[in-house]
Design a protein around this motif. Sequence first.
Motif, PDB file in Angstrom:
ATOM      1  N   ALA A   1     -54.743   5.156   0.204  1.00 48.81           N
ATOM      2  CA  ALA A   1     -54.141   4.906   1.538  1.00 48.81           C
ATOM      3  C   ALA A   1     -54.952   5.546   2.900  1.00 48.81           C
ATOM      4  O   ALA A   1     -55.428   6.709   2.464  1.00 48.81           O
ATOM      5  CB  ALA A   1     -52.598   5.278   1.874  1.00 48.81           C
ATOM      6  N   ASP A   2     -55.202   4.939   4.026  1.00 49.21           N
ATOM      7  CA  ASP A   2     -55.887   5.620   4.902  1.00 49.21           C
ATOM      8  C   ASP A   2     -55.155   6.728   5.732  1.00 49.21           C
ATOM      9  O   ASP A   2     -55.629   7.474   6.227  1.00 49.21           O
ATOM     10  CB  ASP A   2     -55.868   4.381   6.119  1.00 49.21           C
ATOM     11  CG  ASP A   2     -57.186   3.399   5.636  1.00 49.21           C
ATOM     12  OD1 ASP A   2     -58.098   3.780   4.941  1.00 49.21           O
ATOM     13  OD2 ASP A   2     -57.053   2.274   6.064  1.00 49.21           O
ATOM     14  N   ASP A   3     -53.680   6.727   5.331  1.00 46.40           N
ATOM     15  CA  ASP A   3     -52.709   7.820   6.178  1.00 46.40           C
ATOM     16  C   ASP A   3     -52.977   8.969   5.205  1.00 46.40           C
ATOM     17  O   ASP A   3     -52.284   9.944   5.819  1.00 46.40           O
ATOM     18  CB  ASP A   3     -51.580   7.268   6.459  1.00 46.40           C
ATOM     19  CG  ASP A   3     -50.840   6.730   5.223  1.00 46.40           C
ATOM     20  OD1 ASP A   3     -51.216   7.061   4.019  1.00 46.40           O
ATOM     21  OD2 ASP A   3     -49.688   6.304   5.271  1.00 46.40           O
ATOM     22  N   GLY A   4     -53.460   9.044   3.959  1.00 44.68           N
ATOM     23  CA  GLY A   4     -53.516  10.152   3.163  1.00 44.68           C
ATOM     24  C   GLY A   4     -52.277  10.225   2.096  1.00 44.68           C
ATOM     25  O   GLY A   4     -52.467  11.240   1.364  1.00 44.68           O
ATOM     26  N   GLN A   5     -51.602   8.986   1.991  1.00 44.71           N
ATOM     27  CA  GLN A   5     -50.515   9.005   1.166  1.00 44.71           C
ATOM     28  C   GLN A   5     -51.081   8.582  -0.029  1.00 44.71           C
ATOM     29  O   GLN A   5     -52.055   7.805  -0.398  1.00 44.71           O
ATOM     30  CB  GLN A   5     -49.538   8.185   1.639  1.00 44.71           C
ATOM     31  CG  GLN A   5     -48.529   8.609   2.622  1.00 44.71           C
ATOM     32  CD  GLN A   5     -47.525   9.628   2.059  1.00 44.71           C
ATOM     33  OE1 GLN A   5     -46.900   9.387   0.846  1.00 44.71           O
ATOM     34  NE2 GLN A   5     -47.137  10.525   2.599  1.00 44.71           N
ATOM     35  N   SER A   6     -50.580   9.250  -1.452  1.00 46.09           N
ATOM     36  CA  SER A   6     -51.155   8.964  -2.576  1.00 46.09           C
ATOM     37  C   SER A   6     -50.760   7.750  -2.999  1.00 46.09           C
ATOM     38  O   SER A   6     -49.459   7.159  -2.650  1.00 46.09           O
ATOM     39  CB  SER A   6     -50.822   9.964  -3.487  1.00 46.09           C
ATOM     40  OG  SER A   6     -51.128   9.369  -4.912  1.00 46.09           O
ATOM     41  N   PRO A   7     -51.509   6.720  -3.814  1.00 52.95           N
ATOM     42  CA  PRO A   7     -51.026   5.503  -4.110  1.00 52.95           C
ATOM     43  C   PRO A   7     -49.684   5.513  -4.959  1.00 52.95           C
ATOM     44  O   PRO A   7     -48.937   4.572  -5.173  1.00 52.95           O
ATOM     45  CB  PRO A   7     -52.213   4.809  -5.145  1.00 52.95           C
ATOM     46  CG  PRO A   7     -53.425   5.704  -4.481  1.00 52.95           C
ATOM     47  CD  PRO A   7     -53.105   7.028  -4.179  1.00 52.95           C
ATOM     48  N   LEU A   8     -49.479   6.659  -5.541  1.00 54.53           N
ATOM     49  CA  LEU A   8     -48.122   6.917  -6.279  1.00 54.53           C
ATOM     50  C   LEU A   8     -47.037   6.542  -5.421  1.00 54.53           C
ATOM     51  O   LEU A   8     -46.087   6.429  -5.968  1.00 54.53           O
ATOM     52  CB  LEU A   8     -48.089   8.393  -6.952  1.00 54.53           C
ATOM     53  CG  LEU A   8     -49.164   8.626  -8.183  1.00 54.53           C
ATOM     54  CD1 LEU A   8     -49.051   9.926  -8.797  1.00 54.53           C
ATOM     55  CD2 LEU A   8     -48.752   7.669  -9.119  1.00 54.53           C
ATOM     56  N   ALA A   9     -47.182   6.921  -4.187  1.00 46.97           N
ATOM     57  CA  ALA A   9     -45.945   6.796  -3.140  1.00 46.97           C
ATOM     58  C   ALA A   9     -45.528   5.375  -3.294  1.00 46.97           C
ATOM     59  O   ALA A   9     -44.331   5.057  -3.012  1.00 46.97           O
ATOM     60  CB  ALA A   9     -46.423   7.317  -1.909  1.00 46.97           C
ATOM     61  N   ARG A  10     -46.321   4.501  -3.755  1.00 47.96           N
ATOM     62  CA  ARG A  10     -45.831   2.922  -4.080  1.00 47.96           C
ATOM     63  C   ARG A  10     -45.144   2.826  -5.348  1.00 47.96           C
ATOM     64  O   ARG A  10     -44.469   1.609  -5.199  1.00 47.96           O
ATOM     65  CB  ARG A  10     -46.914   1.928  -4.019  1.00 47.96           C
ATOM     66  CG  ARG A  10     -48.174   2.262  -2.762  1.00 47.96           C
ATOM     67  CD  ARG A  10     -49.220   1.358  -2.823  1.00 47.96           C
ATOM     68  NE  ARG A  10     -50.425   1.831  -1.885  1.00 47.96           N
ATOM     69  CZ  ARG A  10     -51.491   1.919  -2.453  1.00 47.96           C
ATOM     70  NH1 ARG A  10     -51.774   1.643  -3.534  1.00 47.96           N
ATOM     71  NH2 ARG A  10     -52.434   2.168  -1.380  1.00 47.96           N
ATOM     72  N   ALA A  11     -45.172   3.414  -6.111  1.00 48.79           N
ATOM     73  CA  ALA A  11     -44.387   3.345  -7.482  1.00 48.79           C
ATOM     74  C   ALA A  11     -43.010   4.218  -7.152  1.00 48.79           C
ATOM     75  O   ALA A  11     -42.675   5.166  -7.665  1.00 48.79           O
ATOM     76  CB  ALA A  11     -45.143   4.144  -8.445  1.00 48.79           C
ATOM     77  N   ALA A  12     -42.193   3.050  -6.339  1.00 48.23           N
ATOM     78  CA  ALA A  12     -40.859   3.361  -5.885  1.00 48.23           C
ATOM     79  C   ALA A  12     -39.670   3.933  -7.311  1.00 48.23           C
ATOM     80  O   ALA A  12     -38.926   5.034  -7.130  1.00 48.23           O
ATOM     81  CB  ALA A  12     -40.279   2.202  -5.252  1.00 48.23           C
ATOM     82  N   ASP A  13     -39.741   2.961  -8.173  1.00 50.76           N
ATOM     83  CA  ASP A  13     -39.028   3.217  -9.338  1.00 50.76           C
ATOM     84  C   ASP A  13     -39.341   4.802 -10.136  1.00 50.76           C
ATOM     85  O   ASP A  13     -38.681   5.410 -10.568  1.00 50.76           O
ATOM     86  CB  ASP A  13     -38.989   2.197 -10.384  1.00 50.76           C
ATOM     87  CG  ASP A  13     -38.427   0.920  -9.766  1.00 50.76           C
ATOM     88  OD1 ASP A  13     -38.022   0.929  -8.947  1.00 50.76           O
ATOM     89  OD2 ASP A  13     -38.941  -0.314 -10.586  1.00 50.76           O
ATOM     90  N   TRP A  14     -40.638   4.936 -10.110  1.00 53.70           N
ATOM     91  CA  TRP A  14     -41.125   6.132 -10.447  1.00 53.70           C
ATOM     92  C   TRP A  14     -40.889   7.382  -9.477  1.00 53.70           C
ATOM     93  O   TRP A  14     -40.447   8.636  -9.985  1.00 53.70           O
ATOM     94  CB  TRP A  14     -42.728   6.028 -10.909  1.00 53.70           C
ATOM     95  CG  TRP A  14     -43.314   7.451 -11.376  1.00 53.70           C
ATOM     96  CD1 TRP A  14     -43.472   7.737 -12.898  1.00 53.70           C
ATOM     97  CD2 TRP A  14     -43.898   8.379 -10.988  1.00 53.70           C
ATOM     98  NE1 TRP A  14     -43.956   9.111 -12.992  1.00 53.70           N
ATOM     99  CE2 TRP A  14     -44.305   9.463 -11.745  1.00 53.70           C
ATOM    100  CE3 TRP A  14     -44.346   8.660  -9.534  1.00 53.70           C
ATOM    101  CZ2 TRP A  14     -45.214  10.514 -11.466  1.00 53.70           C
ATOM    102  CZ3 TRP A  14     -45.047  10.026  -9.166  1.00 53.70           C
ATOM    103  CH2 TRP A  14     -45.199  10.813 -10.091  1.00 53.70           C
ATOM    104  N   VAL A  15     -41.064   7.239  -8.171  1.00 54.63           N
ATOM    105  CA  VAL A  15     -40.970   8.299  -7.534  1.00 54.63           C
ATOM    106  C   VAL A  15     -39.461   8.605  -7.589  1.00 54.63           C
ATOM    107  O   VAL A  15     -39.109  10.012  -7.490  1.00 54.63           O
ATOM    108  CB  VAL A  15     -41.357   7.880  -5.933  1.00 54.63           C
ATOM    109  CG1 VAL A  15     -41.029   9.035  -4.982  1.00 54.63           C
ATOM    110  CG2 VAL A  15     -42.748   7.851  -5.928  1.00 54.63           C
TER     111      VAL A  15
END
Length: 826
Positions: free
Chosen positions: A448-462
């Motif tokens: 992501a351009d904002d510096g967030q890791s792609p793992l932040a998209r894995a809502a069920d995992w997070v």
Amino acid sequence: MLRLDHAHNDRRWQEQWEASRLFEADEDGADNIFLLDMPPYPSASGLHVGHVVGYTATDITARFLRLRGHNVLNPMGWDAFGLPAENFAIRTGLHPAESTRRSIATFKRQIKSLGLSYDWTREYSTSDPAYYRWSQWLFLKLLEHDLAYQANVAINWCPNDRTGLANEEVIDGRCERCGARIERRMMRQWMVRITRFADRLIAELDREDIDWPASTRALCQNWVGRRRGAKITFQTDLGPIEAFTTTPHWLYSTTFVAVSPSHPILDRLSGTPEVTAYRTRAGQRGDIARLKSHNAVRVPVSATHPLTGRAIPIVVAEAVLESIGTGAMIGVPADSPKDARIATAANLGAPVDRHDAHRAALARGDAAQLPPIEASDDADTMFTWLEHRDLATGHVSFRLRDWNFSRQRYWGAPFPIVHCDHTCDGPVPVPIDQLPVVLPDLDDYRPADDGQSPLARAADWVQTTCPRCGGPGRRETATMTSSASPIVCWLAAAPSVWAQQDEGSLWNPERLDAWQPIDMTVAGVELATVHLMYGRFLQMFLSDIGVASAPVLFRALRHPGLIMARTFRSLDGQRHNADGVDDSGRFPRLKDSGERLLAVVEKMSKSKLNTVSPDAIIQTMGADVLRVYVMMLGGFHKPKVWDARYIRGAQRFLSRVWRLAHFGPETGQDIADDEARVAQRNALIRRVTRALQTQRYHTAIASLMSFSRTLLTGASLRDLEVLTLLLSPFAPHLAEAVWETLGHEPFAASADWPSPDAHPPRREHMDIVVQVNGRKRAKMRVEAQVAQEQLESLALEIPNVRKFVSAGRLERTMLHAGWLLNFIVR
């Protein structure tokens, strides 16, 4: 003539080695030796011959040590996490787990085709959850001992890879992987306090029980950058500035004070747009680029010189790093060229000689209040004088910074951390018995351009449960740096590593002691300030907490020299792959267009289109030819130039050995040992043994080549046995075939390394072969120790010799090895 089918022979012996489990280390063995290659990153393009040099050298050493009776552990694994695999996946759409699996399969096939004697029961991959469980375990131990922490820090941000980088991963202000110019960003990061070990990282380099290149020791010392100096206080209207210096005796000639762009005193300024703009620009540049800068901006505030009482300027200079010293330094243009350039950039006054400054100060004030003139020539004298008057305090500064452990990318080991949204204060570690925290399978793993890791998209995992209070919590979405992953493998390859998983211990301590420290590591010199430095730090930490017994990670360090190869370029600088170049004429030309090209020698690299795959050479000539050739190129530690035109020399040498084993010497002689031949063979054993002990592989091969040529005129069975065993670490497939031909049971790889023979008793008589112009004409028996002149007279009395000598003019007579007399007639 019977020829060796190298493809069949290579495959046959590789299968037999594997079936017999010949290279597996004995966990309960004695005389243990632990050798370790740095695990390769398995890229889609596979190995090139640059990799082959280092791996073959380690394999030669491993085989040599096994022949000498050692129990050798030589593992191989894969540094499979990291940006290259993820970037490749983004370009191709192939998930990094799948592309990594395919690349590992290619690398393993290529490595096995070389006949490298790895213990494949110790194979590991850093992307395997069973492996990175222990990377997570190690992080939890660092957190437990207050060596890991989370903070908002200015990091090196790669805008192309969209992740933070450690200082060690930035070269000349650019990302070491993609070359993009680095920016500076404030981000929340997990950091590791490697700086607490800075003194020990330097002190370890002076240990007598480690064998490292002197240049590498100096490189590591400079990277840690320990500097002992003094903090000197300068008073200003905005508050005091403590400037760090290693040269307090230059204080007399100090004409300005330089501060870093982030120095807190600058926050108290107002109405200074030029300073504000300069600070913003500097904040976007990496530390390495800033250190090379000489620009500066003057601040509209002055500082008071502690000796003269005069006002001197303050400047903001990006070359002054907030992380080194105190973030401020004294400016001495008269003694420092860099300070002089900063003074020029900031339009400051002329330099001041410290002796002139001392005399001027004496003329203005009381001599008793000033240090003596000799203090201006000695740092210790000046520091003592300043310290006694509370004008300076001692200070030790390091260039080394805390280790940035976070990455804002997908393909890496997850942090074993949960951020509690309920009652717990701060990050909560995942219990060891719940490891590993497995990386989720994502379809969209783009950064992501904002510096967030792609793992932040894995809502069920997070979204998860706090392991401490049971309330709702969120998993840490950054991943651990891939620089941490290979470090565990250096210890994970040891026997019984997984023996106590359920108890949460990384390895069996008793058995690990038998393999610590690692005896030799082969790694590129560029890793000395990255993987090797991190590994040394973590080994010290594990030793401190009682997990590892040895504080030293490895005794010996060896760096393979760079492999250079020709690169073909158009006049406009465009590079061309060698497959499309006709290099048979005086000048290289493109095959399609006939365009003339320039050929230059550069480091072998995929980016330069000059890599050479080992596959084609192994298919056409066999693995042994490639192994011998890469070791013939020159000293292991020195740069070497790849030139395929000379690989035929290695092929001819191995063909000669094969012919000797099957057809004997060209002259048909099968000689008995005599004193001269035993002495020659013993000298060969000693030369090759010394060469292998000191990694002078090319000199060992030269000795073997020379000896094989002498056998063309006569060889005993012992000659061929010794030659085969000495050659076996270099050309193991051929050596096995020859060893079998000589009537021995397999394997040559498990035989005993030859020892010098006792010299036979002096003979009363010896046989002399007499040649004329290189052709045998007679053989005569004479008394031992006969002088050459007497041998010539006796030979000329033989009718068949006299006839051919008399047919022309005798130019000279040559005596070879004491038993071959040759008359040169024209």
